[in-house]
Design an enzyme around this catalytic site. Structure first.
Site, PDB file in Angstrom:
ATOM      1  N   GLY A  63      49.981 -45.916  11.342  1.00  0.00           N
ATOM      2  CA  GLY A  63      49.842 -44.500  11.023  1.00  0.00           C
ATOM      3  C   GLY A  63      48.480 -44.244  10.418  1.00  0.00           C
TER       4      GLY A  63
ATOM      5  CG  HIS B 159      52.330 -44.197   4.043  1.00  0.00           C
ATOM      6  ND1 HIS B 159      52.312 -45.375   3.340  1.00  0.00           N
ATOM      7  CD2 HIS B 159      51.028 -43.918   4.349  1.00  0.00           C
ATOM      8  CE1 HIS B 159      51.043 -45.780   3.203  1.00  0.00           C
ATOM      9  NE2 HIS B 159      50.245 -44.912   3.813  1.00  0.00           N
ATOM     10  CD  GLU B 160      50.096 -42.421   7.785  1.00  0.00           C
ATOM     11  OE1 GLU B 160      49.050 -41.885   7.374  1.00  0.00           O
ATOM     12  OE2 GLU B 160      50.286 -43.662   7.723  1.00  0.00           O
TER      13      GLU B 160
END
Ligand code: NI
Length: 170
Positions: free
Chosen positions: A46, A136-137
């Site tokens: 990612g 997370h991204e």
């Protein structure tokens, strides 16, 4: 496609809140392609635009396993519209914090609404690794890093270590 240099901790850019993408044009698609190229080269699963220094709400992901066909995903202006109460723990890493890994607990499943590379709105129910990666991204778009989800002691240690490395390179 171009491989872009990655922004590394403690660069203050990583703490910036990214601005929405106003329209999906050739420039944004070129940026997405460069991000995919940079992510695959690293390699990672990612990448947020801010990690190559562009403060726009744009992510690329690919959680396909080694040996499987590539499954590149371009995610523009994402919004988490639902999250499960069930939580899961994954060991996370980040291309902006190289060679550091830690367990992070997050909602196990999330529903994400976003604009895809065709400029169309899409809703995705993400589970497992994709769910963790997506969260997370999306955190990156808000200036949040995975180390913000671990203990303060560990976080301070990592930041100190990376600050020292950055100073020695300056
Ligand atoms: Ni990251």
């Amino acid at each position: 496609m171009t491989i872009k240099p990655l922004i590394i901790l403690p660069d203050p850019l990583l703490r910036e809140v990214s601005k929405p993408v106003e329209r999906v044009d050739a420039e944004i698609l070129k940026l997405a392609d460069d991000m995919l190229e940079t992510m695959y080269e690293a390699p990672g699963i990612g990448l947020a635009a801010i990690q190559i220094g562009v403060a726009r709400r744009l992510l690329v992901l690919d959680v396909a396993r080694e040996g499987e066909d590539k499954q590149p995903l371009v995610v523009i202006n994402p919004e988490i519209i639902a999250a499960s109460e069930t939580r899961s723990v994954y060991e996370e890493g980040c291309l902006s914090i190289p060679d550091y890994y830690a367990e992070v607990e997050r909602p196990a499943d999330v529903t994400v609404r976003f604009i895809n590379r065709a400029g169309k709105e899409e809703t995705l129910e993400a589970t497992g690794l994709l769910s963790t990666c997506m969260q997370h991204e999306i955190d990156h778009l808000n200036g949040v890093l995975f180390i913000d989800h671990i203990s303060r002691l560990k976080r301070d240690m990592v930041i100190r270590k990376f600050t020292k490395v950055a100073k020695s390179k300056a």
